[in-house]
Scaffold this active site. Structure first.
Site, PDB file in Angstrom:
ATOM      1  CG  ASP B  98      10.243 -41.419 -59.100  1.00  0.00           C
ATOM      2  OD1 ASP B  98      10.085 -40.152 -59.569  1.00  0.00           O
ATOM      3  OD2 ASP B  98       9.639 -42.000 -58.237  1.00  0.00           O
ATOM      4  CB  SER B  99       9.875 -42.916 -64.899  1.00  0.00           C
ATOM      5  OG  SER B  99       9.272 -43.925 -64.508  1.00  0.00           O
ATOM      6  N   GLY B 100       7.999 -41.957 -62.671  1.00  0.00           N
ATOM      7  CA  GLY B 100       6.451 -41.206 -61.646  1.00  0.00           C
ATOM      8  C   GLY B 100       6.055 -42.903 -62.094  1.00  0.00           C
ATOM      9  CG  PHE B 102       7.207 -47.643 -57.860  1.00  0.00           C
ATOM     10  CD1 PHE B 102       7.455 -48.989 -57.086  1.00  0.00           C
ATOM     11  CD2 PHE B 102       7.429 -46.794 -55.828  1.00  0.00           C
ATOM     12  CE1 PHE B 102       7.079 -49.485 -56.171  1.00  0.00           C
ATOM     13  CE2 PHE B 102       6.608 -47.404 -54.766  1.00  0.00           C
ATOM     14  CZ  PHE B 102       7.185 -48.906 -54.895  1.00  0.00           C
ATOM     15  CG  ASP B 152      10.229 -48.692 -64.001  1.00  0.00           C
ATOM     16  OD1 ASP B 152       9.634 -47.952 -63.430  1.00  0.00           O
ATOM     17  OD2 ASP B 152      10.754 -49.456 -63.509  1.00  0.00           O
ATOM     18  CD  GLN B 194      10.819 -53.352 -63.123  1.00  0.00           C
ATOM     19  OE1 GLN B 194      10.212 -54.346 -61.975  1.00  0.00           O
ATOM     20  NE2 GLN B 194      10.414 -52.184 -62.190  1.00  0.00           N
ATOM     21  CG  ASP B 271      15.527 -44.214 -53.543  1.00  0.00           C
ATOM     22  OD1 ASP B 271      15.573 -45.591 -54.290  1.00  0.00           O
ATOM     23  OD2 ASP B 271      13.912 -43.916 -53.801  1.00  0.00           O
ATOM     24  CB  CYS B 309      25.151 -38.792 -34.139  1.00  0.00           C
ATOM     25  SG  CYS B 309      23.994 -38.099 -35.780  1.00  0.00           S
ATOM     26  CB  CYS B 311      22.438 -35.308 -37.006  1.00  0.00           C
ATOM     27  SG  CYS B 311      21.310 -35.487 -35.546  1.00  0.00           S
ATOM     28  CB  CYS B 314      23.132 -36.009 -32.474  1.00  0.00           C
ATOM     29  SG  CYS B 314      22.188 -38.132 -32.443  1.00  0.00           S
ATOM     30  CG  HIS B 340      19.201 -39.195 -36.427  1.00  0.00           C
ATOM     31  ND1 HIS B 340      20.638 -38.870 -35.032  1.00  0.00           N
ATOM     32  CD2 HIS B 340      18.705 -40.676 -35.792  1.00  0.00           C
ATOM     33  CE1 HIS B 340      20.723 -40.585 -34.671  1.00  0.00           C
ATOM     34  NE2 HIS B 340      19.974 -41.840 -35.172  1.00  0.00           N
TER      35      HIS B 340
END
Lengths: 378, 378
Positions: B98-100, B102, B152, B194, B271, B309, B311, B314, B340
């Site tokens: 990401d751009s930093g 946020f 942004d 945005q 994400d 599952c 994983c 599980c 999980h």
């Protein structure tokens, strides 16, 4: 019995001609343990931060769990319901549980110790818990490890000869009660030699415990705060006194120098929390040294931690990355360094076994120092 | 450019006939990302407690790392020295940073925001740090992920229309500067739409950002505290406005319902820190529900967490064991539940893709609820 009963057996496969060192294979219901062998500690049914499959990758063969801790949380009944400790924790290899004695005496808020047993206050909920030889056996049988340890009294260091003698007498009486109450054919019971730093008491304890003719014999009460020379004396004294055909387990020892010394005296099995505890605190065992990876000198060091080590920390990452993870408080560092440190001790175990088989153990490992010929070969 | 330039390309391989949902393959220099796809968050160059090899096992294909955090620790120069983020963290698949922006606006101790950029005080050592579009690009180029995000300004919620409009104008001006200063042919730059909860501003922002014709387009400023209906309105409004042939990334969203809704509107990438954060706090995502495994009802439950599952939590362990680990404060619980929860979202991603290919996405996933037909098939 004069030999571990089926399904247990200990086959000594090679011996050093110049020391008491031997290598062998201790067969258990959950597979073989190739000795000499370091056992990582999985106190609460987990080697902290490490999955069973990752643990296999370290070369570890037998894992130790703590009866005291598991009795408090989750309780042995939960583990028994699950089908035993192997199924509960997902470790399919051999397991050993200690007796709880050491933790009661070192961690417990003890109310009473007498010939019957020990009463202590639970650190979790304050309730009174009585631990006796019979209770320890019952808990360990419920946990269902391959090896159970006798309930012993490990006196603190320093203690007077009279106090240690009393603890020995009690340990020996408790051992008889452990043997009488242990009823599990797929679990081997090991006796524990006590006696502190007093050669006369150690000799007597070794004689009494050896006479019980159990499937294995352990030496306890070392690495409890005594000077390292005192520990070495005990190890040297014990070597000739332990019954040769049984597995010999030196409890609580996992430093390279002491493992090598003890192997030279005929010890086969070792355990220690230090490799994993050091790992969780950012320290890596590298070639006999301890490296604090938090140190700024690793900030720009993009080389592998130990180029010869096959562990995930060394094959997948750099010193700079491990340094970053530690500085950032990332728990992956704890897992990676625990895996690395266990791997180091398993490789050291393997290297000693190989040296015994190849006839160079005495030359390469006895005495072992960080600059020994073998220091850079494993 | 009208399509991601080599080595980037986005091939849409199937479409839902009743919604905007599509599945495809976003090709990056470090491999393909099959969409729709959830991306786990590896803030500080590690998905907390999870090794890269374990992450592969979850089905994750692309991992997100945070520019803000990595700039503070260890600093992008260390990562560049290491050969870039892939080599530094040992993840060989696609990466996105990401751009930093946020984090600066949500975590930062901000001194000044103006058209030039943002100045904030480092939470590590108090020093002043200036982040501008050019600086964010320079840092992200040094980190070397496959995808970099435009710098942004994400206004807080709630904010007035005038404030959001100002943030949009700045975001658009900064986007031009990002494009002008981004010079890395093996890294794709994505623009960010945005506009808060204001349809007019969202529409204008989508138009401006789409006009830049970048290799991918993201919608930001959602899941920042607004009511869930407001988020849904933004997602529904954005679907038709995003340039069809580009990958569409909905930032910060990782709940099943919202992912399904967004996929129905043509979003491809997601994400969210929640799956791993919940995992570290003892909560498992099971069939669309959140289970707090600390709950006493799991104490004696020896069944697998989710029998379907694949994983390690599980397949290798029981609910009772996970409950025990959490109660005991064992870090293995955090690792197992993080694995999980990521696995659940990757399986959900796969299930949506399969449904799109098989023509049953609209029926099974739109709208998706915990009792939807597909809820028990993945």
């Amino acid at each position: 019995m004069s030999f571990p009963p089926p399904p247990f057996s200990y086959a000594i496969t090679a011996r050093c001609e110049r020391t008491r060192a031997r290598c062998g294979c201790f067969h258990t219901p959950h597979g073989p343990v190739h000795t000499p062998r370091f056992m990582p500690v999985g106190t609460l049914a987990t080697v902290k931060g490490v999955m069973p499959a990752q643990l296999v990758g370290t070369g570890a063969e037998m894992v130790l769990a703590n009866t005291y801790h598991l009795h408090l949380q989750p309780g042995e009944e939960i583990v028994r319901e699950a089908g035993g400790l192997h199924r509960f924790m997902g470790w399919t290899g051999p397991l050993l549980t200690d007796s709880g004695g050491f933790q009661v005496f070192s961690l417990g808020d003890i109310n009473r110790i007498d010939d019957e047993g020990v009463t202590f206050r639970s650190p979790r909920d304050g309730r009174q818990i009585a631990l006796t030889p019979e209770r320890s056996m019952a808990i360990q049988m419920a946990l269902g490890a391959d090896v159970a340890m006798a309930f012993d009294q490990c006196p603190p260091f320093p203690a007077s000869e009279a106090d240690v003698a009393a603890a020995c007498r009690r340990t020996h009486a408790w051992l008889e009660r452990c043997v009488a109450s242990h009823q599990k054919s797929d679990q081997a019971l090991f006796g524990i030699v006590q006696g502190g730093c007093f050669p006369r008491l150690r000799e007597e304890s070794a004689r009494v415990v050896a006479a019980m003719d159990l499937p294995g014999i352990a030496v306890g009460g070392v690495s409890v705060g005594e000077p390292v020379e005192a520990m070495h004396r005990v190890v040297r004294q014990m070597g000739p006194l332990l019954p040769d055909p049984k597995p010999h387990y030196l409890m609580g020892v996992g430093s390279l120098r002491e493992m090598a010394l003890a192997v030279a005296e005929g010890f086969d099995l070792f355990d220690c929390v230090l490799p994993t505890r050091l790992g969780r605190h950012g320290t890596a065992l590298v070639g006999g040294e301890r490296w604090n990876l938090r140190n700024a000198r690793f900030r720009h060091d993009h080389s592998p931690l130990d180029p010869g080590c096959p562990c995930p920390a060394c094959t997948g990452h750099s010193r700079a990355y491990l340094h970053h993870l530690i500085r950032a408080g990332e728990m992956l560092a704890k897992t990676l360094l625990s895996l690395h440190n266990i791997t180091q001790l398993e490789r050291f175990s393997n290297a000693m076994g190989q040296a015994i088989r190849e006839g160079c153990f005495a030359e390469d490992f006895a005495p072992w120092e960080a600059d020994s010929p073998a220091a850079h070969t494993w």
